[in-house]
Design a protein around this motif. Structure first.
Motif, PDB file in Angstrom:
ATOM      1  N   GLY A 138     -22.512 -12.023 -16.009  1.00  0.00           N
ATOM      2  CA  GLY A 138     -21.378 -12.642 -16.673  1.00  0.00           C
ATOM      3  C   GLY A 138     -20.058 -12.000 -16.285  1.00  0.00           C
ATOM      4  O   GLY A 138     -20.000 -10.844 -15.866  1.00  0.00           O
ATOM      5  N   ARG A 139     -18.967 -12.794 -16.392  1.00  0.00           N
ATOM      6  CA  ARG A 139     -17.607 -12.315 -16.143  1.00  0.00           C
ATOM      7  C   ARG A 139     -17.409 -11.888 -14.687  1.00  0.00           C
ATOM      8  O   ARG A 139     -16.510 -11.118 -14.375  1.00  0.00           O
ATOM      9  CB  ARG A 139     -17.236 -11.163 -17.087  1.00  0.00           C
ATOM     10  N   TYR A 140     -18.296 -12.355 -13.806  1.00  0.00           N
ATOM     11  CA  TYR A 140     -18.253 -12.018 -12.380  1.00  0.00           C
ATOM     12  C   TYR A 140     -18.337 -10.520 -12.134  1.00  0.00           C
ATOM     13  O   TYR A 140     -17.713  -9.969 -11.227  1.00  0.00           O
ATOM     14  CB  TYR A 140     -16.998 -12.607 -11.724  1.00  0.00           C
ATOM     15  N   TYR A 141     -19.127  -9.860 -12.985  1.00  0.00           N
ATOM     16  CA  TYR A 141     -19.494  -8.466 -12.796  1.00  0.00           C
ATOM     17  C   TYR A 141     -21.012  -8.371 -12.675  1.00  0.00           C
ATOM     18  O   TYR A 141     -21.737  -9.338 -12.936  1.00  0.00           O
ATOM     19  CB  TYR A 141     -19.035  -7.604 -13.979  1.00  0.00           C
ATOM     20  N   ILE A 142     -21.489  -7.203 -12.302  1.00  0.00           N
ATOM     21  CA  ILE A 142     -22.911  -6.890 -12.352  1.00  0.00           C
ATOM     22  C   ILE A 142     -23.059  -5.760 -13.354  1.00  0.00           C
ATOM     23  O   ILE A 142     -22.672  -4.619 -13.085  1.00  0.00           O
ATOM     24  CB  ILE A 142     -23.450  -6.447 -10.978  1.00  0.00           C
TER      25      ILE A 142
ATOM     26  N   ALA B 222     -20.095  -1.022 -14.711  1.00  0.00           N
ATOM     27  CA  ALA B 222     -20.288  -2.375 -14.184  1.00  0.00           C
ATOM     28  C   ALA B 222     -19.687  -2.439 -12.787  1.00  0.00           C
ATOM     29  O   ALA B 222     -18.689  -1.767 -12.501  1.00  0.00           O
ATOM     30  CB  ALA B 222     -19.641  -3.406 -15.092  1.00  0.00           C
ATOM     31  N   LYS B 223     -20.295  -3.242 -11.927  1.00  0.00           N
ATOM     32  CA  LYS B 223     -19.808  -3.392 -10.559  1.00  0.00           C
ATOM     33  C   LYS B 223     -19.255  -4.799 -10.366  1.00  0.00           C
ATOM     34  O   LYS B 223     -19.730  -5.759 -10.967  1.00  0.00           O
ATOM     35  CB  LYS B 223     -20.945  -3.145  -9.563  1.00  0.00           C
ATOM     36  N   ASP B 224     -18.250  -4.895  -9.504  1.00  0.00           N
ATOM     37  CA  ASP B 224     -17.700  -6.204  -9.175  1.00  0.00           C
ATOM     38  C   ASP B 224     -18.688  -6.998  -8.335  1.00  0.00           C
ATOM     39  O   ASP B 224     -19.465  -6.431  -7.569  1.00  0.00           O
ATOM     40  CB  ASP B 224     -16.395  -6.059  -8.381  1.00  0.00           C
ATOM     41  N   GLN B 225     -18.642  -8.304  -8.487  1.00  0.00           N
ATOM     42  CA  GLN B 225     -19.373  -9.172  -7.569  1.00  0.00           C
ATOM     43  C   GLN B 225     -18.478  -9.370  -6.352  1.00  0.00           C
ATOM     44  O   GLN B 225     -17.439 -10.012  -6.427  1.00  0.00           O
ATOM     45  CB  GLN B 225     -19.698 -10.509  -8.230  1.00  0.00           C
ATOM     46  N   VAL B 226     -18.856  -8.805  -5.232  1.00  0.00           N
ATOM     47  CA  VAL B 226     -18.013  -8.787  -4.036  1.00  0.00           C
ATOM     48  C   VAL B 226     -18.251 -10.036  -3.192  1.00  0.00           C
ATOM     49  O   VAL B 226     -19.396 -10.361  -2.861  1.00  0.00           O
ATOM     50  CB  VAL B 226     -18.292  -7.521  -3.196  1.00  0.00           C
TER      51      VAL B 226
END
Length: 267
Positions: A147-151, A158-162
């Protein structure tokens, strides 16, 4: 055609055989994002209720329907297919490995029963029902994880969805082309035209964008100017027609007088 289109409702693999050797592996919704579960071809009972209930359908959501569990996961995967579908396939392989072991255990137990087919059917149906419920739990876990374009793996990080740089820099996507006139779309997305750290392709696209907008402006009709030209043209045309009409009347009257002068009145 592709065997996994987005409108797929189900797919199956059938292992032909008699009695306990005939098995159908059924996967609901799109094949690339489902777990195939085994059912006996010669089952003595219907499949679990979630596979046959009418409490929901494709136009009515229901958590009582097994198909919706797999459809929800596949729809959510579309947010970042490469990332989320890889997670889904890993989960599906784990489910199918358990299914292989469960199938062997059910078959072994059934052969010790007085009613082997019924015992085997009850065994696999119970497994399928459990796995559908587990898939619902997995679907909800994806909402939290991606959710929220994170992992998000835990509550502390939390990590960004790259996204790939070539995609972010693509003129088709438009992130690099924002200006007051809006983004220009229509340049093919060619990765090799956008080398890292180079702005020349972007300047070329901006030049094309300006040319495109200029061409549109030349081709666009200015209705206000057109109306200003049309009104006097119509007035001139009406005046010309009126003058021609009056001249025609006078010429007709003169011609009638000349024709009449050649006759003598007879009493």
């Amino acid at each position: 055609r592709a065997i996994s289109p987005d409108k797929s409702s189900f797919s199956y693999v059938a292992e032909a055989g008699a009695g306990l050797d005939g098995v159908v592996w059924l996967g609901l919704d799109r094949p690339h994002g489902t777990a195939f579960l085994p059912f006996w071809g010669a089952a003595m009972e219907p499949a679990p209720s979630s596979y046959s209930t009418h409490s929901g359908c494709q136009s009515k959501f229901s958590m009582d329907v097994a198909w919706w569990a797999y459809n929800v996961v596949n729809q959510y995967s579309d947010l970042n297919f490469k990332l989320i579908n890889a997670d889904v396939q890993k989960k599906a392989r784990a489910v199918e490995e358990r299914a292989v072991h469960k199938l062997a255990a059910c078959k072994a137990a059934a052969r010790q029963s007085d009613t082997p087919l019924r015992a085997a059917t009850t065994c696999l149906n119970g497994f399928a029902a459990e796995e559908v419920q587990a898939w619902w739990s997995y679907a909800f876990s994806l909402f939290a994880k991606y959710g929220r374009y994170y992992i998000t793996e835990n509550e502390t990080s939390a990590k960004d969805q790259v996204y790939p740089e070539w995609w972010l820099r693509s003129p088709d996507v438009g992130f690099t082309l924002w200006h007051k006139g809006g983004p220009y779309h229509g340049i093919p997305c060619v990765e090799h035209e956008l080398p890292t750290g180079t702005t020349k392709p972007i300047l070329q696209v901006e030049a094309l964008s300006s040319k495109h907008h200029a061409t549109e402006s030349l081709g666009r009709i200015d209705w206000h100017q057109f109306a200003l030209l049309l009104v006097p043209m119509c007035a001139i045309s009406l005046l010309s027609n009126a003058i021609s009409y009056r001249v025609g009347l006078r010429r007709g009257a003169a011609q009638s007088f000349e024709d009449a002068s050649g006759y003598v009145r007879v009493a």
